[in-house]
Design a protein around this motif. Structure first.
Motif, PDB file in Angstrom:
ATOM      1  N   VAL A 159       1.016  -1.243   0.114  1.00 40.06           N
ATOM      2  CA  VAL A 159       0.094   0.068  -0.104  1.00 40.06           C
ATOM      3  C   VAL A 159       0.932   1.271  -0.089  1.00 40.06           C
ATOM      4  O   VAL A 159       1.931   1.272   0.834  1.00 40.06           O
ATOM      5  N   THR A 160       0.388   2.352  -0.824  1.00 44.38           N
ATOM      6  CA  THR A 160       1.438   3.406  -0.763  1.00 44.38           C
ATOM      7  C   THR A 160       0.501   4.765  -0.605  1.00 44.38           C
ATOM      8  O   THR A 160      -0.728   4.765  -1.145  1.00 44.38           O
ATOM      9  N   LEU A 161       0.581   5.510   0.357  1.00 50.19           N
ATOM     10  CA  LEU A 161      -0.101   6.611   0.630  1.00 50.19           C
ATOM     11  C   LEU A 161       0.712   7.652   0.193  1.00 50.19           C
ATOM     12  O   LEU A 161       1.969   7.935   0.485  1.00 50.19           O
ATOM     13  N   ARG A 162       0.154   8.886  -0.240  1.00 46.34           N
ATOM     14  CA  ARG A 162       0.532   9.989  -0.730  1.00 46.34           C
ATOM     15  C   ARG A 162       0.116  11.112   0.097  1.00 46.34           C
ATOM     16  O   ARG A 162      -0.939  11.527   0.227  1.00 46.34           O
ATOM     17  N   CYS A 163       1.247  12.071   0.261  1.00 51.91           N
ATOM     18  CA  CYS A 163       0.891  13.467   0.754  1.00 51.91           C
ATOM     19  C   CYS A 163       1.585  14.303  -0.162  1.00 51.91           C
ATOM     20  O   CYS A 163       2.615  14.187  -0.574  1.00 51.91           O
ATOM     21  N   HIS A 164       0.743  15.335  -0.411  1.00 51.40           N
ATOM     22  CA  HIS A 164       1.212  16.581  -1.381  1.00 51.40           C
ATOM     23  C   HIS A 164       1.062  17.772  -0.647  1.00 51.40           C
ATOM     24  O   HIS A 164      -0.030  18.144  -0.224  1.00 51.40           O
ATOM     25  N   GLN A 165       2.238  18.653  -0.845  1.00 51.41           N
ATOM     26  CA  GLN A 165       1.984  20.115  -0.385  1.00 51.41           C
ATOM     27  C   GLN A 165       2.068  20.994  -1.602  1.00 51.41           C
ATOM     28  O   GLN A 165       2.931  20.733  -2.538  1.00 51.41           O
ATOM     29  N   THR A 166       1.674  22.173  -1.386  1.00 52.19           N
ATOM     30  CA  THR A 166       1.916  23.038  -2.470  1.00 52.19           C
ATOM     31  C   THR A 166       2.683  24.423  -2.189  1.00 52.19           C
ATOM     32  O   THR A 166       2.946  25.241  -2.834  1.00 52.19           O
ATOM     33  N   GLU A 167       3.251  24.379  -0.930  1.00 59.52           N
ATOM     34  CA  GLU A 167       3.961  25.509  -0.577  1.00 59.52           C
ATOM     35  C   GLU A 167       5.313  25.375  -0.330  1.00 59.52           C
ATOM     36  O   GLU A 167       6.038  26.331   0.376  1.00 59.52           O
ATOM     37  N   ASN A 168       6.068  24.250  -0.631  1.00 57.65           N
ATOM     38  CA  ASN A 168       7.396  24.137  -0.891  1.00 57.65           C
ATOM     39  C   ASN A 168       8.057  23.996   0.568  1.00 57.65           C
ATOM     40  O   ASN A 168       9.163  24.668   0.815  1.00 57.65           O
ATOM     41  N   HIS A 169       7.401  23.561   1.550  1.00 61.30           N
ATOM     42  CA  HIS A 169       8.181  23.350   2.873  1.00 61.30           C
ATOM     43  C   HIS A 169       8.977  22.411   2.794  1.00 61.30           C
ATOM     44  O   HIS A 169       8.950  21.276   2.433  1.00 61.30           O
ATOM     45  N   ARG A 170      10.050  22.631   3.778  1.00 57.34           N
ATOM     46  CA  ARG A 170      11.252  21.686   3.755  1.00 57.34           C
ATOM     47  C   ARG A 170      11.017  20.154   4.289  1.00 57.34           C
ATOM     48  O   ARG A 170      11.107  19.162   4.283  1.00 57.34           O
ATOM     49  N   TYR A 171      10.162  20.571   5.762  1.00 53.45           N
ATOM     50  CA  TYR A 171      10.114  19.215   6.353  1.00 53.45           C
ATOM     51  C   TYR A 171       8.841  18.655   6.260  1.00 53.45           C
ATOM     52  O   TYR A 171       7.636  19.324   6.165  1.00 53.45           O
ATOM     53  N   MET A 172       8.526  17.262   6.327  1.00 59.88           N
ATOM     54  CA  MET A 172       7.229  16.488   6.205  1.00 59.88           C
ATOM     55  C   MET A 172       7.205  15.312   7.006  1.00 59.88           C
ATOM     56  O   MET A 172       8.370  14.851   7.302  1.00 59.88           O
ATOM     57  N   TYR A 173       6.148  15.060   7.350  1.00 59.12           N
ATOM     58  CA  TYR A 173       6.002  13.880   8.606  1.00 59.12           C
ATOM     59  C   TYR A 173       5.003  12.884   8.182  1.00 59.12           C
ATOM     60  O   TYR A 173       3.969  13.416   7.479  1.00 59.12           O
ATOM     61  N   TRP A 174       5.099  11.809   8.580  1.00 55.86           N
ATOM     62  CA  TRP A 174       3.977  10.580   8.633  1.00 55.86           C
ATOM     63  C   TRP A 174       3.497  10.232  10.004  1.00 55.86           C
ATOM     64  O   TRP A 174       4.727   9.741  10.714  1.00 55.86           O
TER      65      TRP A 174
END
Lengths: 113, 116
Positions: free
Chosen positions: A19-34
């Motif tokens: 299974v693959t879950l996707r997170c998408h952001q539009t504001e070019n932030h450096r840090y992302m978390y799950w």
């Protein structure tokens, strides 16, 4: 809402399937978390990323892998889903880095049968 | 180990009244941040308020304020003039830096009910 979307929003799958879950952001932030959220446990960090191709483990990383090939997307993969991975998964981003706050996406409800 | 404890699994308050949610944390760090998040039934986590550990002044955001007691490692949230829309799960969180990366540890949450 810091421009965070998650897909899919709901998924039902069977034990042993990837299974693959996707997170998408539009504001070019450096840090992302799950994160995953389970009753009685609150939120627990699975993996995080501090840049393209830069990732690290959280407290419950076993059974999960992540990838970040471009700034806007952070993928969470369950290589072989198990029933214990039934949960609600949240993606989050940090605005401005360490000295700022985290904002969360709407969540993905995953059920592993 | 960094831990966050919310000792009240559930709380209730009458509309227009004031309620305080408790949070304690355990840390050896001197530089960190504390947050309260609200999670309504939609499950999205909404930032309510944050507090920098180096600031002695308690943070305030409209009807929300905190009582930050650094020596006691306590970080309670006060909601004044409670509204029906305040009903939600509230999570206390502690954020710190480790090896150049950031970590965030959550409490298990307090469910707040607002009675009309």
């Amino acid at each position: 809402d810091a421009g965070i979307t998650q897909s899919p929003r709901h998924k039902v799958t069977e034990t042993g399937t990837p299974v693959t879950l996707r997170c998408h952001q539009t504001e070019n932030h450096r840090y992302m978390y799950w994160y995953r959220q389970d009753p009685g446990h609150g939120l627990r960090l699975i993996h995080y990323s501090y840049g393209v191709k830069d990732t690290d483990k959280g407290e419950v990383s076993d059974g999960y892998s992540v990838s970040r090939s471009k700034t806007e997307d952070f993928l969470l993969t369950l290589e072989s889903a198990t029933s214990s991975q039934t949960s609600v998964y949240f993606c989050a981003i940090s605005v401005g880095g360490f000295t700022d706050t985290q904002y969360f996406g709407p969540g993905t409800r995953l059920t592993v049968l | 180990a960094q831990t966050v404890t919310q000792s009240q699994p559930e709380m209730s308050v009458q509309e227009a009244e004031t309620v305080t949610l408790s949070c304690t944390y355990d840390t050896s760090e001197s530089d960190y941040y504390l947050f309260w998040y609200k999670q309504p039934p939609s499950r999205q986590m909404i930032l309510v308020i944050r507090q920098e550990a180096y600031k002695q002044q308690n943070a305030t955001e409209n009807r929300f304020s905190v009582n930050f007691q650094k020596a006691a490692k306590s970080f309670s949230l006060k909601i004044s003039d409670s509204q029906l829309g305040d009903a939600a799960m509230y999570f206390c969180a502690y954020r710190y830096s480790q090896g150049g990366s950031e970590k965030l540890v959550f409490g298990k949450g307090t469910k707040l009910t607002v009675n009309p």
